[in-house]
Design a protein around this motif. Structure first.
Motif, PDB file in Angstrom:
ATOM      1  N   ILE A  88       0.853  -1.189   0.000  1.00 31.94           N
ATOM      2  CA  ILE A  88       0.000   0.000   0.000  1.00 31.94           C
ATOM      3  C   ILE A  88       0.890   1.239   0.000  1.00 31.94           C
ATOM      4  O   ILE A  88       1.670   1.446   0.940  1.00 31.94           O
ATOM      5  CB  ILE A  88      -0.924   0.040   1.235  1.00 31.94           C
ATOM      6  CG1 ILE A  88      -1.774  -1.225   1.325  1.00 31.94           C
ATOM      7  CG2 ILE A  88      -1.797   1.297   1.204  1.00 31.94           C
ATOM      8  CD1 ILE A  88      -2.553  -1.360   2.641  1.00 31.94           C
ATOM      9  N   ALA A  89       0.786   2.041  -1.046  1.00 32.32           N
ATOM     10  CA  ALA A  89       1.453   3.338  -1.069  1.00 32.32           C
ATOM     11  C   ALA A  89       0.514   4.333  -0.403  1.00 32.32           C
ATOM     12  O   ALA A  89      -0.659   4.430  -0.772  1.00 32.32           O
ATOM     13  CB  ALA A  89       1.749   3.770  -2.501  1.00 32.32           C
ATOM     14  N   VAL A  90       1.003   5.044   0.603  1.00 31.25           N
ATOM     15  CA  VAL A  90       0.161   5.968   1.358  1.00 31.25           C
ATOM     16  C   VAL A  90       0.597   7.397   1.061  1.00 31.25           C
ATOM     17  O   VAL A  90       1.651   7.843   1.513  1.00 31.25           O
ATOM     18  CB  VAL A  90       0.211   5.673   2.869  1.00 31.25           C
ATOM     19  CG1 VAL A  90      -0.725   6.612   3.619  1.00 31.25           C
ATOM     20  CG2 VAL A  90      -0.144   4.221   3.149  1.00 31.25           C
ATOM     21  N   TYR A 131       0.599  -5.711   5.849  1.00 29.03           N
ATOM     22  CA  TYR A 131       0.795  -5.024   4.577  1.00 29.03           C
ATOM     23  C   TYR A 131       2.123  -4.271   4.580  1.00 29.03           C
ATOM     24  O   TYR A 131       2.546  -3.761   5.614  1.00 29.03           O
ATOM     25  CB  TYR A 131      -0.340  -4.019   4.320  1.00 29.03           C
ATOM     26  CG  TYR A 131      -1.682  -4.672   4.170  1.00 29.03           C
ATOM     27  CD1 TYR A 131      -2.122  -5.128   2.931  1.00 29.03           C
ATOM     28  CD2 TYR A 131      -2.519  -4.839   5.268  1.00 29.03           C
ATOM     29  CE1 TYR A 131      -3.365  -5.735   2.799  1.00 29.03           C
ATOM     30  CE2 TYR A 131      -3.756  -5.442   5.142  1.00 29.03           C
ATOM     31  CZ  TYR A 131      -4.170  -5.886   3.905  1.00 29.03           C
ATOM     32  OH  TYR A 131      -5.390  -6.486   3.780  1.00 29.03           O
ATOM     33  N   ARG A 132       2.752  -4.203   3.425  1.00 24.22           N
ATOM     34  CA  ARG A 132       3.940  -3.363   3.276  1.00 24.22           C
ATOM     35  C   ARG A 132       3.454  -1.958   2.982  1.00 24.22           C
ATOM     36  O   ARG A 132       2.668  -1.733   2.044  1.00 24.22           O
ATOM     37  CB  ARG A 132       4.799  -3.866   2.120  1.00 24.22           C
ATOM     38  CG  ARG A 132       5.888  -2.888   1.744  1.00 24.22           C
ATOM     39  CD  ARG A 132       7.266  -3.509   1.800  1.00 24.22           C
ATOM     40  NE  ARG A 132       8.273  -2.492   1.628  1.00 24.22           N
ATOM     41  CZ  ARG A 132       8.694  -2.055   0.439  1.00 24.22           C
ATOM     42  NH1 ARG A 132       8.234  -2.602  -0.663  1.00 24.22           N
ATOM     43  NH2 ARG A 132       9.593  -1.096   0.371  1.00 24.22           N
ATOM     44  N   VAL A 134      -3.182   2.415  -3.808  1.00 31.17           N
ATOM     45  CA  VAL A 134      -2.757   3.784  -3.483  1.00 31.17           C
ATOM     46  C   VAL A 134      -3.803   4.324  -2.536  1.00 31.17           C
ATOM     47  O   VAL A 134      -4.976   4.443  -2.888  1.00 31.17           O
ATOM     48  CB  VAL A 134      -2.636   4.659  -4.747  1.00 31.17           C
ATOM     49  CG1 VAL A 134      -2.411   6.117  -4.360  1.00 31.17           C
ATOM     50  CG2 VAL A 134      -1.517   4.152  -5.642  1.00 31.17           C
ATOM     51  N   ASN A 135      -3.392   4.608  -1.299  1.00 24.63           N
ATOM     52  CA  ASN A 135      -4.293   5.111  -0.252  1.00 24.63           C
ATOM     53  C   ASN A 135      -3.967   6.584  -0.024  1.00 24.63           C
ATOM     54  O   ASN A 135      -2.825   6.922   0.289  1.00 24.63           O
ATOM     55  CB  ASN A 135      -4.091   4.293   1.025  1.00 24.63           C
ATOM     56  CG  ASN A 135      -5.099   4.618   2.101  1.00 24.63           C
ATOM     57  OD1 ASN A 135      -6.156   5.172   1.828  1.00 24.63           O
ATOM     58  ND2 ASN A 135      -4.784   4.269   3.320  1.00 24.63           N
ATOM     59  N   VAL A 136      -4.965   7.445  -0.180  1.00 23.67           N
ATOM     60  CA  VAL A 136      -4.731   8.889  -0.187  1.00 23.67           C
ATOM     61  C   VAL A 136      -5.216   9.561   1.087  1.00 23.67           C
ATOM     62  O   VAL A 136      -6.392   9.468   1.446  1.00 23.67           O
ATOM     63  CB  VAL A 136      -5.423   9.544  -1.411  1.00 23.67           C
ATOM     64  CG1 VAL A 136      -5.200  11.048  -1.416  1.00 23.67           C
ATOM     65  CG2 VAL A 136      -4.928   8.905  -2.708  1.00 23.67           C
ATOM     66  N   PHE A 137      -4.283  10.262   1.737  1.00 24.12           N
ATOM     67  CA  PHE A 137      -4.566  11.100   2.907  1.00 24.12           C
ATOM     68  C   PHE A 137      -4.295  12.560   2.565  1.00 24.12           C
ATOM     69  O   PHE A 137      -3.623  13.258   3.310  1.00 24.12           O
ATOM     70  CB  PHE A 137      -3.679  10.699   4.090  1.00 24.12           C
ATOM     71  CG  PHE A 137      -4.184   9.534   4.866  1.00 24.12           C
ATOM     72  CD1 PHE A 137      -5.066   9.694   5.919  1.00 24.12           C
ATOM     73  CD2 PHE A 137      -3.750   8.257   4.558  1.00 24.12           C
ATOM     74  CE1 PHE A 137      -5.518   8.611   6.649  1.00 24.12           C
ATOM     75  CE2 PHE A 137      -4.192   7.165   5.286  1.00 24.12           C
ATOM     76  CZ  PHE A 137      -5.070   7.344   6.330  1.00 24.12           C
TER      77      PHE A 137
END
Length: 137
Positions: A21-23, A46-47, A77-80
């Motif tokens: 997961i790219a955060v 998760y990585r 892709v998890n967006v904050f």
């Protein structure tokens, strides 16, 4: 437009098959929601790949300035970031060709949702990945 997010079963499949997961917007501050959520997902196996141009490392992982700088495939892709950044993030997302674009609570852009789903991507908006994971595990 009302978001037509995937069903819980489909979200469970996304979470069950994802490994990386790219955060985007992952803060190095342990008191920030992005840190707490990402830490929980990391503990769940998760990585996590931080995307934050202001940080060198978060949660023991090298941080990248942008999605395009990540040298490996990303499952989610998890967006904050705030909603107004979603259009430019979607452009970057299309360049790395990850299968899933996920935004956290209150982060919504109907046009981005429509565009990415029409292109065949899985898009989940206005949902907390940690909450969904807890519900579905």
């Amino acid at each position: 437009m009302l978001l037509n997010n995937p069903t819980r079963e489909q979200i469970k499949e996304v979470l069950d098959t994802a490994k990386t997961i790219a955060v985007v917007g992952l803060s190095p501050n342990p008191n920030r929601t992005s840190y707490m959520v990402s830490e929980a997902m990391q503990r769940a196996g998760y990585r996590i790949i931080p995307v934050n141009p202001m940080a060198d490392e978060v949660l023991g992982e090298k941080s990248y300035a942008s999605l395009k700088d990540i040298p490996e495939p990303v499952d989610i892709v998890n967006v904050f970031r705030r909603s107004e950044f979603l259009e430019s993030l979607a452009e970057e997302f299309l360049e790395i060709d990850s299968p899933v674009f996920w935004t956290q609570l209150n982060v919504v852009d109907d046009d981005v949702f429509k565009r990415l789903t029409e292109l065949g991507y899985t898009v989940i908006m206005d949902r907390c990945i940690k909450v969904e994971h807890a519900i579905l595990k």
